[in-house]
Motif scaffolding. Structure first.
Motif, PDB file in Angstrom:
ATOM      1  N   GLU A  92       0.819  -1.216   0.000  1.00  0.00           N
ATOM      2  CA  GLU A  92       0.000   0.000   0.000  1.00  0.00           C
ATOM      3  C   GLU A  92       0.855   1.269   0.000  1.00  0.00           C
ATOM      4  O   GLU A  92       0.559   2.228  -0.709  1.00  0.00           O
ATOM      5  CB  GLU A  92      -0.926  -0.027   1.220  1.00  0.00           C
ATOM      6  CG  GLU A  92      -1.876   1.159   1.288  1.00  0.00           C
ATOM      7  CD  GLU A  92      -2.730   1.166   2.546  1.00  0.00           C
ATOM      8  OE1 GLU A  92      -2.608   0.227   3.366  1.00  0.00           O
ATOM      9  OE2 GLU A  92      -3.507   2.126   2.708  1.00  0.00           O
ATOM     10  N   LEU A  95       1.952   2.253  -3.477  1.00  0.00           N
ATOM     11  CA  LEU A  95       0.861   2.737  -4.329  1.00  0.00           C
ATOM     12  C   LEU A  95       0.380   4.120  -3.912  1.00  0.00           C
ATOM     13  O   LEU A  95       0.084   4.962  -4.761  1.00  0.00           O
ATOM     14  CB  LEU A  95      -0.307   1.743  -4.296  1.00  0.00           C
ATOM     15  CG  LEU A  95      -0.091   0.438  -5.058  1.00  0.00           C
ATOM     16  CD1 LEU A  95      -1.218  -0.543  -4.758  1.00  0.00           C
ATOM     17  CD2 LEU A  95      -0.007   0.695  -6.565  1.00  0.00           C
ATOM     18  N   THR A  98       2.991   6.654  -5.175  1.00  0.00           N
ATOM     19  CA  THR A  98       2.920   6.822  -6.637  1.00  0.00           C
ATOM     20  C   THR A  98       1.710   7.665  -7.029  1.00  0.00           C
ATOM     21  O   THR A  98       1.818   8.604  -7.823  1.00  0.00           O
ATOM     22  CB  THR A  98       2.831   5.437  -7.319  1.00  0.00           C
ATOM     23  OG1 THR A  98       3.957   4.673  -6.921  1.00  0.00           O
ATOM     24  CG2 THR A  98       2.805   5.565  -8.823  1.00  0.00           C
ATOM     25  N   VAL A 255      -6.499  -3.436  -2.463  1.00  0.00           N
ATOM     26  CA  VAL A 255      -5.334  -4.210  -2.903  1.00  0.00           C
ATOM     27  C   VAL A 255      -5.507  -5.695  -2.572  1.00  0.00           C
ATOM     28  O   VAL A 255      -4.724  -6.525  -3.015  1.00  0.00           O
ATOM     29  CB  VAL A 255      -4.008  -3.678  -2.302  1.00  0.00           C
ATOM     30  CG1 VAL A 255      -3.627  -2.366  -2.930  1.00  0.00           C
ATOM     31  CG2 VAL A 255      -4.068  -3.571  -0.786  1.00  0.00           C
ATOM     32  N   GLU A 261      -6.204  -4.489  -7.749  1.00  0.00           N
ATOM     33  CA  GLU A 261      -4.747  -4.347  -7.687  1.00  0.00           C
ATOM     34  C   GLU A 261      -4.177  -4.039  -9.073  1.00  0.00           C
ATOM     35  O   GLU A 261      -3.351  -3.139  -9.230  1.00  0.00           O
ATOM     36  CB  GLU A 261      -4.067  -5.596  -7.114  1.00  0.00           C
ATOM     37  CG  GLU A 261      -2.559  -5.378  -6.992  1.00  0.00           C
ATOM     38  CD  GLU A 261      -1.745  -6.649  -6.752  1.00  0.00           C
ATOM     39  OE1 GLU A 261      -2.299  -7.648  -6.271  1.00  0.00           O
ATOM     40  OE2 GLU A 261      -0.532  -6.622  -7.070  1.00  0.00           O
ATOM     41  N   LEU A 264      -5.032  -0.451  -9.890  1.00  0.00           N
ATOM     42  CA  LEU A 264      -4.284   0.528  -9.086  1.00  0.00           C
ATOM     43  C   LEU A 264      -2.798   0.525  -9.437  1.00  0.00           C
ATOM     44  O   LEU A 264      -2.121   1.549  -9.308  1.00  0.00           O
ATOM     45  CB  LEU A 264      -4.459   0.222  -7.591  1.00  0.00           C
ATOM     46  CG  LEU A 264      -5.872   0.456  -7.044  1.00  0.00           C
ATOM     47  CD1 LEU A 264      -6.034  -0.179  -5.668  1.00  0.00           C
ATOM     48  CD2 LEU A 264      -6.186   1.951  -6.980  1.00  0.00           C
ATOM     49  N   ALA A 265      -2.307  -0.616  -9.909  1.00  0.00           N
ATOM     50  CA  ALA A 265      -0.888  -0.715 -10.253  1.00  0.00           C
ATOM     51  C   ALA A 265      -0.613  -0.233 -11.675  1.00  0.00           C
ATOM     52  O   ALA A 265       0.548  -0.122 -12.076  1.00  0.00           O
ATOM     53  CB  ALA A 265      -0.414  -2.159 -10.086  1.00  0.00           C
ATOM     54  N   ARG A 270      -4.792   4.386 -12.539  1.00  0.00           N
ATOM     55  CA  ARG A 270      -4.573   5.491 -11.598  1.00  0.00           C
ATOM     56  C   ARG A 270      -4.969   6.825 -12.212  1.00  0.00           C
ATOM     57  O   ARG A 270      -5.447   7.716 -11.524  1.00  0.00           O
ATOM     58  CB  ARG A 270      -3.108   5.537 -11.157  1.00  0.00           C
ATOM     59  CG  ARG A 270      -2.716   4.431 -10.194  1.00  0.00           C
ATOM     60  CD  ARG A 270      -1.365   4.756  -9.560  1.00  0.00           C
ATOM     61  NE  ARG A 270      -0.332   4.991 -10.564  1.00  0.00           N
ATOM     62  CZ  ARG A 270       0.432   4.051 -11.095  1.00  0.00           C
ATOM     63  NH1 ARG A 270       0.293   2.797 -10.729  1.00  0.00           N
ATOM     64  NH2 ARG A 270       1.340   4.360 -12.002  1.00  0.00           N
TER      65      ARG A 270
END
Ligand code: ZN
Length: 291
Positions: A92, A95, A98, A255, A261, A264-265, A270
């Motif tokens: 977490e 992320l 970032t 996540v 996941e 978000l990755a 994002r």
């Protein structure tokens, strides 16, 4: 006791010292204003030295002077990794950092607000250090960024939490208790004095403005970002209260869910979230400035 980052030190004195001010030319955001990195003095940024564990804060410049300041707080960091992702490939704290950098860069590029991050590297900060930074840099809005995690691997979607003395639901109340336990001591007890009542009035205003911000975030995210059912929830979050400005905690997704996941990755996943947040932040501050 005291690590390399000096985590856990008591904050004494909140004097901001201006280290370097390179004003952007012709009132325009300097090229590359969206790429601020800590410790990198370059045109279009203002570096403020802060005492103890909090690193120097880099504040992006806006297109016009005096624009409101947004403080973005990437959750966790350092010895606190936050929730592990289901793949085991990422945590977490990575992320949140970032995403916070991407949001900062987008807001800086648009130039309508000034932006700072509570951390721009992998360091541990207490909740009080994070929240107190809002007052120390004169922020008008505080956004805490997190990634959710649940035992149910199917749980997905984003949630916006705002400050309230009454929780929206049992889960929000439980979540706030977990968050607050990381803060150490809770907030001071009100004693009924005039000062306390004034504090209470300011707190009501802060809660109303925070709820408005959360509603706006949900509205801007609807149709662009996967949201949980009832995405606006509220509870007594110590860190939001202590920020003393309109403040929300944004859980960008789970996540603990494989699909969330992956989203978000990924930069594309994002980007949808970051642009919705940027729209909501700008609209919120513009509305408040116009009042
Ligand atoms: Zn978290």
């Amino acid at each position: 006791m005291q690590g390399a980052a000096g985590a856990g030190l008591t904050v004494v004195g909140a004097v901001l010292v201006m280290l370097a001010l390179n004003a952007p030319q012709d009132g325009e955001a300097a090229p590359g204003a969206g790429n601020a990195r800590m410790g990198e003095a370059r045109p279009g940024t203002l570096t403020m030295a802060l005492p103890d564990a909090v690193s120097d804060v880099v504040l992006t410049e806006a297109r016009a002077p005096g624009r409101p300041i947004v403080l973005i707080d990437p959750g966790h960091g350092g010895r606190d990794p936050g929730a592990p992702a289901v793949s085991g490939a990422i945590t977490e704290k990575q992320l949140t950092l970032t995403m916070a950098r991407e949001l900062r860069d987008l807001l800086a590029k648009r130039g309508r607000v000034r932006v700072a991050l509570t951390r721009d590297d992998d360091r541990y900060l207490t909740l009080d250090q994070r929240a107190d930074l809002a007052g120390r840099i004169g922020a008008g809005l505080y956004l805490s960024l997190h990634m959710d995690s649940a035992p149910n691997p199917l749980a997905r979607g984003a949630t916006v939490y705002s400050l309230s003395d009454v929780a929206s639901d049992a889960e929000a109340a439980r979540f706030a208790r977990v968050e607050n336990s990381a803060a150490g001591n809770g907030s001071p007890v009100m004693d009924g004095s005039v000062e306390a009542m004034l504090g209470d009035l300011a707190l009501r205003e802060q809660m109303t403005a925070s709820a408005d911000l959360a509603v706006r975030m949900v509205r801007k995210a609807t149709g662009r970002v996967l949201l949980r059912p009832e995405p606006h929830r509220f509870a007594a979050f110590h860190v939001l209260r202590r920020a003393r400005v309109p403040a929300v905690l944004f859980e960008a997704g789970y996540v603990s869910n494989a699909d969330d996941e992956v989203s978000l990755a990924s930069p594309e996943g994002r980007k949808r979230i970051v642009s919705a947040l940027a729209d909501a932040i700008e609209a919120d501050l513009a509305t408040r400035a116009a009042r």
